[in-house]
Design a protein around this motif. Structure first.
Motif, mmCIF file in Angstrom:
data_model
loop_
_atom_site.group_PDB
_atom_site.id
_atom_site.type_symbol
_atom_site.label_atom_id
_atom_site.label_comp_id
_atom_site.label_asym_id
_atom_site.label_seq_id
_atom_site.Cartn_x
_atom_site.Cartn_y
_atom_site.Cartn_z
ATOM 1 N N LYS A 1 -3.871 6.620 10.941
ATOM 2 C CA LYS A 1 -2.644 7.409 10.706
ATOM 3 C C LYS A 1 -2.964 8.911 10.652
ATOM 4 C CE LYS A 1 -1.529 4.615 7.096
ATOM 5 N NZ LYS A 1 -2.263 3.369 7.349
ATOM 6 N N ASP B 1 -10.834 6.189 1.419
ATOM 7 C CA ASP B 1 -9.652 5.888 2.237
ATOM 8 C C ASP B 1 -9.007 7.159 2.775
ATOM 9 O OD1 ASP B 1 -9.718 3.129 2.056
ATOM 10 O OD2 ASP B 1 -8.556 3.077 0.192
ATOM 11 N N HIS C 1 0.823 -1.213 0.000
ATOM 12 C CA HIS C 1 0.000 0.000 0.000
ATOM 13 C C HIS C 1 0.857 1.262 0.000
ATOM 14 C CE1 HIS C 1 -3.658 -2.245 1.908
ATOM 15 N NE2 HIS C 1 -3.340 -2.684 0.709
ATOM 16 N N SER D 1 -4.962 1.612 8.366
ATOM 17 C CA SER D 1 -6.160 2.472 8.278
ATOM 18 C C SER D 1 -5.886 3.962 8.415
ATOM 19 C CB SER D 1 -7.205 2.044 9.325
ATOM 20 O OG SER D 1 -6.932 2.625 10.582
HETATM 21 P P1 AMP Z 1 -3.796 1.025 4.962
HETATM 22 O O1 AMP Z 1 -4.513 0.407 6.107
HETATM 23 O O2 AMP Z 1 -3.379 2.431 5.212
HETATM 24 O O3 AMP Z 1 -2.673 0.165 4.467
HETATM 25 O O4 AMP Z 1 -4.845 1.196 3.787
HETATM 26 C C1 AMP Z 1 -5.876 0.309 3.541
HETATM 27 C C2 AMP Z 1 -6.490 0.695 2.229
HETATM 28 O O5 AMP Z 1 -5.505 0.576 1.209
HETATM 29 C C3 AMP Z 1 -7.609 -0.184 1.754
HETATM 30 O O6 AMP Z 1 -8.828 0.362 2.164
HETATM 31 C C4 AMP Z 1 -7.481 -0.203 0.234
HETATM 32 O O7 AMP Z 1 -8.531 0.510 -0.372
HETATM 33 C C5 AMP Z 1 -6.187 0.530 -0.022
HETATM 34 N N1 AMP Z 1 -5.311 -0.084 -1.018
HETATM 35 C C6 AMP Z 1 -5.428 -1.266 -1.668
HETATM 36 N N2 AMP Z 1 -4.417 -1.449 -2.551
HETATM 37 C C7 AMP Z 1 -3.638 -0.348 -2.474
HETATM 38 C C8 AMP Z 1 -2.450 0.068 -3.150
HETATM 39 N N3 AMP Z 1 -1.847 -0.684 -4.071
HETATM 40 N N4 AMP Z 1 -1.923 1.269 -2.824
HETATM 41 C C9 AMP Z 1 -2.500 2.049 -1.892
HETATM 42 N N5 AMP Z 1 -3.636 1.703 -1.218
HETATM 43 C C10 AMP Z 1 -4.199 0.524 -1.499
#
Ligand code: AMP
Ligand code: MG
Length: 341
Positions: free
Chosen positions: A243, A270, A216, A240
């Motif tokens: 942050k 997001d 991500h 999530s």
């Molecule tokens: P996090 O918990 O900050 O890692 O973000 C979770 C969110 O990342 C999810 O709700 C997805 O919608 C999103 N996500 C999925 N794939 C990717 C990606 N390749 N790059 C960035 N965000 C993503």
């Protein structure tokens, strides 16, 4: 004195609190074997139930407002998924909502808007599903966008401390444009407390946070940014939009989300909740090029790449460091290159 968006805020606060009760109830039932078997059913149930709770509340109060959300009920309506639907209905009953499958699916599908309209809500019923399954951080994120500007934003973080250094778990942060950022407990007791971003201007003292999931965000690249700025502390990794909450509360100066995958477009649900909360706390949010985020392109941040949320003092320093680093890693299509390219 009544102010603009009071009703929207009150409705959304109640809805996020009810959704948080649902999420906590489902999470409490997760056993270690669920994780071992890579069984995502708890998150599926909580996702749908949380979305149903919030869409029901918004739909009742603002029947003409479209909602851009993550889930659709298509899979839930399938015959073979009837046991899931039953679990969703049971969770709704536990928060005082008696309904049938058809009505619950109807609520969920209120969030099927995809394209831009002048006034809409956006919703992530459980952001950070991996954190939810690990019993770590996750967030319920709701925002109202009017004429492309986020006006009301809420982040429920059931596993984040209510206050830094406190003993109570469960934070609920909210912001209305022009009215600052505020924190209340998820349970609804006690008066709102103002939330302020850190004033730290020395990058060597800065704390930064990023995703746990390496796909991500480009963690190797953020390490380069940290080194370029002389930051010495290890990153705080959490799932999530918690942050954004951490930056808004001044517990970290910087949140980096650096594109890790070619062509990935960030989804508005997001970010919308977290962005206004950081901005109203005195922070700044942009993409990795320093460009303001544009919430007027439908469900994706089509005009932006990645995210940098930081206090005002350090935001320009981070963008300048990124510019230099990206210049060293030229990439096709103008998309930021991963550090190992
Ligand atoms: P996090 O918990 O900050 O890692 O973000 C979770 C969110 O990342 C999810 O709700 C997805 O919608 C999103 N996500 C999925 N794939 C990717 C990606 N390749 N790059 C960035 N965000 C993503
Ligand atoms: Mg999400």
């Amino acid at each position: 004195m009544a102010s603009r968006y009071d009703t929207e805020l009150a409705v959304a606060l109640d809805a996020v609190r009810a959704a948080a009760r649902v999420c906590r109830s489902v999470q409490a039932k997760i056993t270690p074997d669920v994780l071992q078997k890579d069984d995502r059913s708890p998150v599926t149930v909580a996702d749908f139930a949380s979305q149903a709770v919030i869409c029901r509340a918004i739909g009742k109060a603002f029947p003409n407002d479209p909602i851009i959300g993550e889930e659709e009920s298509g899979t839930l309506r399938r015959e073979e998924n009837a046991p899931f639907l039953d679990r969703v209905l049971m969770e709704l009953r536990d928060v005082g909502i008696e309904t049938c499958g058809k009505e619950a699916c109807g609520w969920i599908d209120r969030a099927s808007q995809k394209t831009y309209v002048p006034r809409f809500w956006t919703l992530d019923p459980i952001d950070g599903t991996k954190g939810f399954l690990r019993k770590e951080q996750y967030a319920i994120s709701v925002a109202l966008v009017v004429d492309g500007q986020i006006q009301v934003a809420l982040l429920g973080c059931p596993n984040l401390m209510c206050e830094a250094g406190g003993t109570q778990t469960g934070a609920l942060l909210y912001a209305v444009r022009g009215q600052g950022s505020w924190a209340v407990s998820l349970e609804g007791d006690g008066p709102p407390r103002p939330v302020h971003a850190s004033q730290e201007s020395d990058p060597t003292q800065a704390r930064f946070c990023e995703s746990v999931e390496a796909n991500h965000t480009a963690q190797g690249l953020s390490a380069k940014v940290a080194a370029a700025l002389g930051m010495t502390r290890e990153p705080q990794r959490l799932d999530s939009q918690a942050k954004y909450a951490v930056v808004a509360r001044g517990e970290a100066e910087i949140y980096l989300r650096l594109p890790a995958k070619y062509g990935y477009k960030e989804k508005i649900w997001d970010h919308a909740g977290g962005v206004l909360i950081v901005e109203e706390a005195g922070g700044r949010v942009s993409d990795v090029m320093g460009k303001p985020l544009e919430f007027n392109h439908g469900f994706e941040l089509l005009a932006n790449r990645g995210i940098v949320a930081a206090n005002c003092q350090l935001h320009p320093r981070v963008i300048a460091a990124l510019e230099e680093i990206y210049a060293k890693f030229p990439s096709p299509q103008g998309i930021p290159a991963p550090p190992n390219k």
